[in-house]
Design an enzyme around this catalytic site. Structure first.
Site, short mmCIF file in Angstrom:
data_model
loop_
_atom_site.label_atom_id
_atom_site.label_comp_id
_atom_site.label_asym_id
_atom_site.label_seq_id
_atom_site.Cartn_x
_atom_site.Cartn_y
_atom_site.Cartn_z
N CYS A 114 0.84 -1.21 0.00
CA CYS A 114 0.00 0.00 0.00
C CYS A 114 0.88 1.27 0.00
CB CYS A 114 -0.99 -0.06 1.16
SG CYS A 114 -2.41 0.98 0.85
N HIS A 170 -3.52 -5.06 1.49
CA HIS A 170 -2.86 -5.39 2.77
C HIS A 170 -2.92 -6.90 3.01
CE1 HIS A 170 -2.30 -1.39 4.82
NE2 HIS A 170 -3.09 -1.05 3.82
N GLU A 202 -1.38 -8.68 5.06
CA GLU A 202 -1.25 -9.02 6.49
C GLU A 202 -2.61 -9.04 7.19
OE1 GLU A 202 -0.70 -6.13 5.16
OE2 GLU A 202 -1.05 -4.50 6.59
N1 GLN Z 1 -3.40 6.40 0.94
C1 GLN Z 1 -2.17 6.08 1.60
C2 GLN Z 1 -1.03 6.82 0.92
O1 GLN Z 1 -1.23 7.43 -0.09
C3 GLN Z 1 -1.92 4.58 1.55
C4 GLN Z 1 -2.93 3.89 2.43
C5 GLN Z 1 -2.41 2.63 3.07
O2 GLN Z 1 -1.21 2.38 3.12
N2 GLN Z 1 -3.31 1.86 3.59
O3 GLN Z 1 0.08 6.76 1.37
#
Ligand code: GLN
Length: 203
Positions: free
Chosen positions: A83, A178, A180
């Site tokens: 992410c 994610h 995890e």
């Molecule tokens: N929206 C977050 C970002 O731009 C990422 C979100 C996340 O890691 N769950 O860094």
């Protein structure tokens, strides 16, 4: 000494973000886990996860010395970005508040699945390189980045509908969701297998 008997040491970049669940998943698979906040700590790990969180905050909290050590580390060790971590590993230029490390040729849109959609779950199709790939993986997307443009050298490991959501190139693994949170350790197992194949293993 037989390397295979020494547990791999996985680092979790702990500047900011969600790393406890990654830790539990890696430990359950027999890895040792170290939280990494400084470049010196990178010397003690075989691989590194840059977890989810907030890429703008990670940008602010990452000193130049750690940034250059991370880039150096990734040239010879497995690194996995989930992410926000995926955004940090990319070459994304579309948001000036984020200074990515530029380790893979990939442009993502931050929160690209819609800013109003905070999170959603989707069934992912997996590539044959993942264990039991016929069984779908439950993907948890939280304000997730969406792939806009990627180099052909990035191989797709998972799709949401027909969109790439997990990618790999050499030492670099990326997931926009994610893993995890899934109670399914196939991506963590895959990552640890990258350590076994990497020649730079400590010990
Ligand atoms: N929206 C977050 C970002 O731009 C990422 C979100 C996340 O890691 N769950 O860094």
């Amino acid at each position: 000494m037989v390397k295979a008997n020494i547990p791999p040491v996985a680092g979790l970049l702990a500047l900011q973000g969600d790393f406890e669940k990654h830790k539990a998943a890696l430990r359950a698979l027999g890895a040792e886990v170290i939280e990494v906040r400084t470049e010196d700590q990178l010397e003690h790990v075989d691989a590194l996860i840059i977890p989810g969180g907030e890429s703008t905050t990670m940008t602010i909290l990452m000193p130049d010395s750690l940034r250059s050590s991370l880039i150096q580390f990734a040239s010879s060790h497995p690194v996995w970005g989930t992410c926000a971590g995926m955004i940090m590993l990319s070459t994304t230029r579309s948001d000036s508040r984020v200074r990515p490390l530029g380790l893979v040729d990939l442009e993502v849109e931050r929160m690209g699945f819609g800013r109003q959609v905070f999170s959603f779950e989707g069934e992912l199709r997996l590539s044959e390189r993942l264990a039991e790939h016929e069984r779908p993986f439950k993907g948890f997307f939280i304000r997730a980045p969406r792939v806009k443009e990627k180099s052909k050298e990035l191989e797709v490991l998972a799709w949401l509908n027909d969109e790439p959501v997990a990618l790999i190139k050499g030492n670099i693994l990326l997931t926009s969701f994610h893993p995890e949170l899934a109670e399914d350790d196939r991506f963590h197992r895959f990552f640890l297998s990258m350590i076994d194949k990497s020649s730079s293993r400590k010990g």
